[in-house]
Design an enzyme around this catalytic site. Structure first.
Site, PDB file in Angstrom:
ATOM      1  N   ASP A 286      -2.909  17.041   5.422  1.00  0.00           N
ATOM      2  CA  ASP A 286      -3.398  15.577   4.486  1.00  0.00           C
ATOM      3  C   ASP A 286      -4.926  14.775   5.518  1.00  0.00           C
ATOM      4  O   ASP A 286      -4.485  15.447   7.120  1.00  0.00           O
ATOM      5  CB  ASP A 286      -2.300  14.695   4.229  1.00  0.00           C
ATOM      6  CG  ASP A 286      -2.178  14.273   5.567  1.00  0.00           C
ATOM      7  OD1 ASP A 286      -0.859  14.365   6.374  1.00  0.00           O
ATOM      8  OD2 ASP A 286      -2.068  12.875   4.859  1.00  0.00           O
TER       9      ASP A 286
ATOM     10  N   ARG B  67      -3.877  17.260   0.379  1.00  0.00           N
ATOM     11  CA  ARG B  67      -3.085  18.141   0.168  1.00  0.00           C
ATOM     12  C   ARG B  67      -3.733  18.903  -0.965  1.00  0.00           C
ATOM     13  O   ARG B  67      -3.029  20.078  -0.276  1.00  0.00           O
ATOM     14  CB  ARG B  67      -1.698  17.425  -0.073  1.00  0.00           C
ATOM     15  CG  ARG B  67      -1.623  16.825   1.917  1.00  0.00           C
ATOM     16  CD  ARG B  67       0.284  16.466   1.064  1.00  0.00           C
ATOM     17  NE  ARG B  67       0.240  15.013   1.929  1.00  0.00           N
ATOM     18  CZ  ARG B  67       0.957  15.461   3.356  1.00  0.00           C
ATOM     19  NH1 ARG B  67       0.705  16.311   3.405  1.00  0.00           N
ATOM     20  NH2 ARG B  67       0.810  13.904   4.196  1.00  0.00           N
TER      21      ARG B  67
ATOM     22  N   ASP C 117       0.674  21.349  17.043  1.00  0.00           N
ATOM     23  CA  ASP C 117      -0.500  20.996  18.034  1.00  0.00           C
ATOM     24  C   ASP C 117      -0.020  21.083  19.690  1.00  0.00           C
ATOM     25  O   ASP C 117       0.092  21.611  19.864  1.00  0.00           O
ATOM     26  CB  ASP C 117      -1.106  19.609  16.633  1.00  0.00           C
ATOM     27  CG  ASP C 117      -2.672  18.584  18.067  1.00  0.00           C
ATOM     28  OD1 ASP C 117      -2.862  19.283  18.587  1.00  0.00           O
ATOM     29  OD2 ASP C 117      -2.244  17.823  17.570  1.00  0.00           O
TER      30      ASP C 117
ATOM     31  N   LYS D 202      -2.711  25.120  17.972  1.00  0.00           N
ATOM     32  CA  LYS D 202      -4.002  25.134  17.838  1.00  0.00           C
ATOM     33  C   LYS D 202      -2.877  24.829  19.683  1.00  0.00           C
ATOM     34  O   LYS D 202      -2.277  24.234  19.845  1.00  0.00           O
ATOM     35  CB  LYS D 202      -4.075  23.241  17.699  1.00  0.00           C
ATOM     36  CG  LYS D 202      -4.431  23.092  16.785  1.00  0.00           C
ATOM     37  CD  LYS D 202      -4.812  21.633  16.238  1.00  0.00           C
ATOM     38  CE  LYS D 202      -5.323  20.897  15.034  1.00  0.00           C
ATOM     39  NZ  LYS D 202      -5.288  18.937  15.275  1.00  0.00           N
TER      40      LYS D 202
HETATM   41  P1  5GP Z   1       2.626  18.201  17.326  1.00  0.00           P
HETATM   42  O1  5GP Z   1       3.680  17.060  17.702  1.00  0.00           O
HETATM   43  O2  5GP Z   1       2.512  19.463  17.339  1.00  0.00           O
HETATM   44  O3  5GP Z   1       1.410  17.433  17.731  1.00  0.00           O
HETATM   45  O4  5GP Z   1       2.149  18.130  15.973  1.00  0.00           O
HETATM   46  C1  5GP Z   1       2.688  18.475  14.694  1.00  0.00           C
HETATM   47  C2  5GP Z   1       2.126  17.919  14.321  1.00  0.00           C
HETATM   48  O5  5GP Z   1       0.562  16.796  13.960  1.00  0.00           O
HETATM   49  C3  5GP Z   1       2.167  18.277  12.335  1.00  0.00           C
HETATM   50  O6  5GP Z   1       3.204  18.267  11.808  1.00  0.00           O
HETATM   51  C4  5GP Z   1       1.069  17.557  11.361  1.00  0.00           C
HETATM   52  O7  5GP Z   1       1.921  17.186  10.321  1.00  0.00           O
HETATM   53  C5  5GP Z   1       0.123  16.815  12.824  1.00  0.00           C
HETATM   54  N1  5GP Z   1      -0.562  17.689  12.947  1.00  0.00           N
HETATM   55  C6  5GP Z   1      -1.725  17.878  14.019  1.00  0.00           C
HETATM   56  N2  5GP Z   1      -2.805  18.642  14.241  1.00  0.00           N
HETATM   57  C7  5GP Z   1      -3.401  18.213  12.992  1.00  0.00           C
HETATM   58  C8  5GP Z   1      -4.447  18.628  11.660  1.00  0.00           C
HETATM   59  O8  5GP Z   1      -5.655  19.641  12.432  1.00  0.00           O
HETATM   60  N3  5GP Z   1      -4.272  18.183  10.606  1.00  0.00           N
HETATM   61  C9  5GP Z   1      -3.175  17.811   9.959  1.00  0.00           C
HETATM   62  N4  5GP Z   1      -3.649  17.302   9.083  1.00  0.00           N
HETATM   63  N5  5GP Z   1      -1.871  17.431  10.499  1.00  0.00           N
HETATM   64  C10 5GP Z   1      -2.600  17.752  11.669  1.00  0.00           C
END
Ligand code: 5GP
Length: 188
Positions: A168, A174, A112, A140
């Site tokens: 989740d 999940r 993300d 994303k």
């Molecule tokens: P980042 O550190 O890249 O912002 O976020 C990564 C983590 O955020 C992922 O491993 C996941 O656990 C969670 N995450 C980010 N976007 C989503 C989403 O749309 N749905 C879910 N269930 N988890 C997300």
């Protein structure tokens, strides 16, 4: 008994609809498994799954890899029970394997902001692996702010919350067999 594949789902008052079907997911994962098998032929790679979200993806991906390989797990947490990143990464479980001089394949459910992946790559590089490859089921791209390494992305998705297939919402969803996206104002 069949898999859990509803058309629509409500979790904690929020509505979600199917975004990626079981068939689309399996087809794409099969392709990536094949590419990894070619790339790591004779290299005995070690897959490192990032818990909890990647466990189903990793289990399917590894069964499309037809070369000798190993697996280990790390656990990070940044979201808690919320839908928005807290901006902090917590290290909840470290790897047990010795990855020095090994070919490491990180398997993540979703990138993300990129914060977790950046943290993970920096952390694993300290162990001096022979190579580090990053595989993510979802990306994303619009919301990624950190400069992250991603070598294989199964699907690029818009900046909306998704669940299912290991991902989740407050620990629910999940076990859904495909990926669902928040309907964000659409009719539920
Ligand atoms: P980042 O550190 O890249 O912002 O976020 C990564 C983590 O955020 C992922 O491993 C996941 O656990 C969670 N995450 C980010 N976007 C989503 C989403 O749309 N749905 C879910 N269930 N988890 C997300």
């Amino acid at each position: 008994m069949g898999q859990y594949l509803p058309e629509k789902i409500n979790v904690k008052g929020e509505s979600f609809r199917i975004y990626l079907t079981q068939e689309e997911i399996q087809q794409r994962i099969k392709q990536i498994g094949k590419q990894l098998s070619t790339k790591f032929q004779d290299k005995r790679p070690i897959f490192i799954g990032v818990l909890n979200g990647s466990y189903i993806f990793l289990a399917d991906l590894m069964r499309y890899v037809n070369i000798p390989c190993e697996v280990d797990f790390m656990k990070l947490s940044s979201y808690g029970d919320e839908k928005v990143s807290s901006g902090q990464v917590h290290d909840l479980k470290q790897i047990d394997a010795d990855i020095q001089d090994r070919h490491v394949i990180i398997v993540e459910d979703i990138v993300d902001t990129g914060l977790s992946m950046k943290y993970l790559v920096e952390k694993l590089k300290q162990h001096q692996p022979a190579s580090l490859t990053v595989v993510t089921l979802l990306h994303k791209a619009e919301s990624t702010q950190h400069d992250v390494q991603i070598d294989f992305t199964a699907f690029k998705i818009p900046n909306l919350f998704v669940l299912g297939y290991g991902l989740d919402f407050a620990q629910e969803g999940r076990n859904l067999g495909q990926i669902y996206i928040q309907t964000a104002g659409e009719d539920s």
